[in-house]
Design an enzyme around this catalytic site. Structure first.
Site, short mmCIF file in Angstrom:
data_model
loop_
_atom_site.label_atom_id
_atom_site.label_comp_id
_atom_site.label_asym_id
_atom_site.label_seq_id
_atom_site.Cartn_x
_atom_site.Cartn_y
_atom_site.Cartn_z
N ALA A 182 0.73 -1.31 0.05
CA ALA A 182 0.02 0.05 -0.08
C ALA A 182 0.89 1.24 -0.05
O ALA A 182 1.40 1.69 1.03
CB ALA A 182 -0.89 -0.03 1.19
N THR A 183 1.14 1.83 -1.34
CA THR A 183 1.66 3.05 -1.33
C THR A 183 0.78 4.20 -1.44
O THR A 183 0.28 4.51 -2.48
CB THR A 183 2.76 2.95 -2.64
N GLY A 184 0.65 5.16 -0.45
CA GLY A 184 -0.16 6.26 -0.57
C GLY A 184 -0.49 6.84 1.06
O GLY A 184 0.61 6.54 1.69
N GLY A 210 -4.75 6.88 5.09
CA GLY A 210 -6.03 6.23 5.07
C GLY A 210 -5.98 4.84 4.28
O GLY A 210 -6.46 3.92 4.59
N CYS A 237 7.28 11.93 -1.80
CA CYS A 237 7.23 11.90 -0.34
C CYS A 237 8.67 12.24 0.58
O CYS A 237 8.43 12.41 1.80
CB CYS A 237 6.53 10.65 0.06
#
Length: 447
Positions: A181-183, A186, A235
């Site tokens: 999960a790259t984000g 949430g 990021c």
């Protein structure tokens, strides 16, 4: 006809079964070919990404599309990932790699090409298929699928999900065998709540310390690269720069000479604060935009060729909302008195404004200061004398190349480090008996 999530998962399992007997050489050929096809299509994919997402800069995305396949392949080409991967005779251990299964990798809009590529290279290295990604990511995956077919491998080793929705993402995460999960937070929370093992990535917001005695010109050049790369949507790009009080004039000159437009007047900075943040949140219309777009929103006109903005602030963390992640070509500038004070502000800024666990930077010639900062700053990566975006793991440092940078338990992640191919394998240990003398408790615990 659009395939369901379950049909995608089934197709991936079928494709994986077809390569279970592949040798290391056959697997490496697949990894090489999908890297090569993206490298050769770097320019059209960069153009497509900017036109579709309106985030970042075309020239920088070309660099990402060439640097990523190059660095990943150079790193992966000699690594063992099939069958027996290591023997440790003195410990009686033989390590054997096993494919995990189907990996569901969620792609952010900020990296629609290199994230699918990096995850696919890591996954295929372990004979594991990976579904997911819209337009730019779709084209990326199409190119990789074509490369697989040319090698005689099933195209369904790499798939995408059309017309993605939150519901489809949730179903994918629930039904696959591992989630990458790259984000944002949430997404990470959803991945960890899916019931499927997951590697999540926390948000960035790197602070950087300029130590006394370090070359100001070199620091300015690397700061310009870190803040300006892809219009600041990385990021791991600098957000807060801390510098010695007495070096402000000289450091600001070095930044200006490099092309950074600095605003020092409090009223001017307040206009940027109002433009960038509304109701405590970043203005999404300015994320990843050119510097002149941001300055116009703040009420200023500047030359269109300006790439990076510097804004002088008075406090860090909760004292100034500008210390939150901006995701634009903007660096906030704050002075400090002692090095210890700079480290304290770095830690406080991450705890109060975000980015804890991710990445920090340090420009210094003092080895003791490196150790001091490394022992106190809660991040998985401390970049010394480099642009902080090098946290992804180029050949110029010892970090493994990655498109997902774990932030450890600080950032609510399971991994403190770069997600590597080894994390997409199950590695079992064959343990042989050792001819050793058993430990004697009476001797060990004798007063």
């Amino acid at each position: 006809m659009t395939m369901t999530i379950q049909e995608r998962i089934d197709a991936a399992r079928k494709a994986q079964a077809q390569i279970l007997d592949y040798t290391q050489e056959q697997v490496d050929k697949l990894v090489f070919e999908i890297a090569k096809v993206i490298y050769l299509n770097a320019e059209p994919l960069a153009k497509m990404a900017v036109e579709e997402t309106r985030l970042g800069k075309y020239e920088d995305k070309i660099g990402k599309n060439t640097d990523t396949p190059t660095a990943f392949w150079a790193y992966l080409k000699d690594k063992k990932s099939v069958g027996v991967i290591r023997e440790i005779p003195e410990e009686g251990i033989i390590e054997v790699a096993h494919p995990i299964g189907v990996i569901g990798a969620v792609t952010p809009a900020t990296n629609p090409t290199v994230t699918p590529l990096g995850n696919a290279m890591h996954a295929l290295k372990g004979k594991t298929p990976a579904p997911r990604a819209e337009k730019t990511s779709t084209r990326t995956v199409e190119l990789m699928r074509e490369a697989l077919v040319k090698c005689g491998a099933p195209a369904d080793l790499i798939q995408i999900i059309e017309e993605i929705t939150i519901e489809k993402s949730a179903e994918l995460m629930e039904k696959c065998d591992l989630v990458i999960a790259t984000g944002g937070p949430g997404l990470t929370k959803a991945a960890y709540s899916s019931g499927t093992p997951a590697y999540g990535v926390g948000p960035g917001n790197p602070p950087v310390i300029l130590d006394r005695g370090y070359d100001l010109v070199d620091a300015a050049k690397k700061t310009f690269i870190a803040v300006g790369s892809d219009n600041g949507i990385l990021c791991d790009g600098d957000n807060l720069m801390l510098y010695p009080q007495e070096e402000e004039k000289d450091f600001f000159k070095a930044l200006r000479d490099e092309g950074v437009l600095i605003y020092e007047d409090k009223d001017d900075v307040e206009k940027f604060r109002a433009a960038l943040f509304s109701n405590g949140k970043i203005n999404s219309d300015l994320v990843g935009k050119d510097a002149d777009v941001i300055t116009r929103a703040a009420g200023f006109d500047i030359p269109a060729e300006t790439k990076v903005l510097g804004l002088k602030i008075e406090g860090v963390g909760k004292e100034d909302i500008m210390c939150k992640e901006i995701m634009g070509p903007v660096v906030v500038l704050k002075d400090y008195d002692t090095f210890e004070n700079a480290v304290e502000m770095t830690v406080r800024n991450m705890a109060e404004a975000g980015g804890i666990g991710h990445t920090a930077g340090l420009f210094t010639n003092d080895k003791e200061h490196i150790k001091y900062a490394g022992e106190r700053i809660p991040v998985a990566r401390l970049l010394v004398n480099q642009p902080t975006p090098d946290a992804w793991g180029p050949a110029t440092n010892g970090l493994s190349p990655a498109v997902s940078e774990g932030c450890g338990t600080w950032g609510n992640n399971i991994l403190a480090g770069n997600v590597d191919y080894i994390h997409m394998l199950n590695v079992s240990k064959i343990a042989m008996p050792l001819d050793v003398e058993l430990p004697d408790g009476e001797k060990l615990f004798k007063d």
